[in-house]
Design a protein around this motif. Sequence first.
Motif, PDB file in Angstrom:
ATOM      1  N   THR A 153       0.866  -1.172   0.000  1.00 60.36           N
ATOM      2  CA  THR A 153       0.000   0.000   0.000  1.00 60.36           C
ATOM      3  C   THR A 153       0.899   1.217   0.000  1.00 60.36           C
ATOM      4  N   VAL A 154       0.984   1.879  -1.147  1.00 58.70           N
ATOM      5  CA  VAL A 154       1.874   3.023  -1.338  1.00 58.70           C
ATOM      6  C   VAL A 154       1.067   4.298  -1.152  1.00 58.70           C
ATOM      7  N   ASN A 155       1.402   5.035  -0.084  1.00 58.36           N
ATOM      8  CA  ASN A 155       0.579   6.166   0.343  1.00 58.36           C
ATOM      9  C   ASN A 155      -0.840   5.627   0.572  1.00 58.36           C
ATOM     10  N   ASP A 156      -1.752   5.714  -0.402  1.00 64.63           N
ATOM     11  CA  ASP A 156      -3.093   5.161  -0.193  1.00 64.63           C
ATOM     12  C   ASP A 156      -3.508   4.189  -1.292  1.00 64.63           C
ATOM     13  N   GLU A 157      -2.567   3.786  -2.146  1.00 65.09           N
ATOM     14  CA  GLU A 157      -2.896   2.903  -3.257  1.00 65.09           C
ATOM     15  C   GLU A 157      -2.327   1.507  -3.009  1.00 65.09           C
ATOM     16  N   LYS A 158      -3.158   0.479  -3.255  1.00 64.46           N
ATOM     17  CA  LYS A 158      -2.779  -0.907  -2.953  1.00 64.46           C
ATOM     18  C   LYS A 158      -2.441  -1.654  -4.233  1.00 64.46           C
ATOM     19  N   GLU A 159      -1.400  -2.503  -4.144  1.00 65.77           N
ATOM     20  CA  GLU A 159      -0.985  -3.314  -5.287  1.00 65.77           C
ATOM     21  C   GLU A 159      -0.367  -4.612  -4.780  1.00 65.77           C
ATOM     22  N   ARG A 160      -0.710  -5.727  -5.395  1.00 64.16           N
ATOM     23  CA  ARG A 160      -0.130  -7.022  -5.026  1.00 64.16           C
ATOM     24  C   ARG A 160       1.021  -7.340  -5.965  1.00 64.16           C
ATOM     25  N   VAL A 161       2.155  -7.775  -5.391  1.00 65.14           N
ATOM     26  CA  VAL A 161       3.334  -8.080  -6.202  1.00 65.14           C
ATOM     27  C   VAL A 161       3.925  -9.415  -5.768  1.00 65.14           C
ATOM     28  N   ASP A 162       4.545 -10.107  -6.722  1.00 63.32           N
ATOM     29  CA  ASP A 162       5.376 -11.271  -6.434  1.00 63.32           C
ATOM     30  C   ASP A 162       6.814 -10.849  -6.705  1.00 63.32           C
ATOM     31  N   THR A 163       7.653 -10.873  -5.699  1.00 65.27           N
ATOM     32  CA  THR A 163       9.007 -10.366  -5.877  1.00 65.27           C
ATOM     33  C   THR A 163       9.985 -11.103  -4.982  1.00 65.27           C
ATOM     34  N   PRO A 164      11.229 -11.312  -5.445  1.00 66.78           N
ATOM     35  CA  PRO A 164      12.253 -11.875  -4.576  1.00 66.78           C
ATOM     36  C   PRO A 164      12.941 -10.827  -3.706  1.00 66.78           C
ATOM     37  N   LEU A 165      12.704  -9.517  -4.009  1.00 65.76           N
ATOM     38  CA  LEU A 165      13.408  -8.487  -3.259  1.00 65.76           C
ATOM     39  C   LEU A 165      12.659  -7.162  -3.299  1.00 65.76           C
ATOM     40  N   LEU A 166      12.400  -6.615  -2.118  1.00 62.90           N
ATOM     41  CA  LEU A 166      11.835  -5.275  -1.968  1.00 62.90           C
ATOM     42  C   LEU A 166      12.847  -4.418  -1.225  1.00 62.90           C
TER      43      LEU A 166
END
Length: 308
Positions: free
Chosen positions: A180-193
């Motif tokens: 959830t970036v600021n107020d926007e939500k997104e689902r991700v598949d990632t090996p690294l954040l």
Amino acid sequence: MAPIVVLLNRGGGAVAADPKAADKVRDAFEAAGLDIEIELIAGDDCAVRCKAASERGDELLVVGGGDGTISAAASALVDTKTVLGILPLGTLNHFARDLGIPTDLEEAAKLIARRGDRRVDVAEMNDRIFINNSAIGLYPLMVLDRDLQRKRLGRSKRLAMVVASLRTLARFNHQRLTLTVNDEKERVDTPLLFVGNNDYRIDLGAPGQRESIEDGTLSVFVMRKKTRRGLIAASIRALFNRARDDDMVKIENVQRLRVSSHRSALAASLDGEVVGAAPPLDYKIRSKALRVIAPDSEPQGGARGSKR
């Protein structure tokens, strides 16, 4: 006037490597005209000692060590009246470098003697302060493996990290995260954040550096979902500063970030220290919350360079 307290981490960096390090620090401050009181402390005691100095009303506290030591000091001094003076005595000294603090002891002491302080940002993850960056995914797993090898087998930091990298890649997997970036939500598949305190450069001119620690934003990078072979290739490209646009996605203008997961706990690195935390992980920027002695943010002769 009471002498200025200088805390030196006796267990790391230049202090551990040089038995005369404390004497050299004293000589540098004497040459700068400052009366100091040096205390050699364990790294784990840094935050407690800094908090005590702030509570007794010290206007200035000098801390010598690497990024981990300075991060511990910052966590105790945010939103206080105590100004932090930094002696870059670690291996990499990313925070001091990005602030423009000299690595030469005499020059650093002269800078502290001038007492020119500025307010800079710190970042926070679930009430834990960090000054450089945090990561979720492969990197903290590598750090845990590396540290375990060093403790059990006595391997060098470099060798242990190489072995840890290979083993982590061998058990490579993605993590499904909801951001959830600021107020926007997104689902991700990632090996690294990757989450940084202010904007990290990834161009060839100065990879891994920041032009400012006062812009009030988080630097967020998400590694694209890849196969093991693709991840190895991306890692090699990053090693030689040849990263492609499709290797990492940068999210702009982030002040708040929430990381959610179906897992009961996530391993996250904070300035190189790995901690386990139950999601959601809430990141935010603490704008100008730390007072440090550092050169002016604008270089002489003109404005700061443009961002990339």
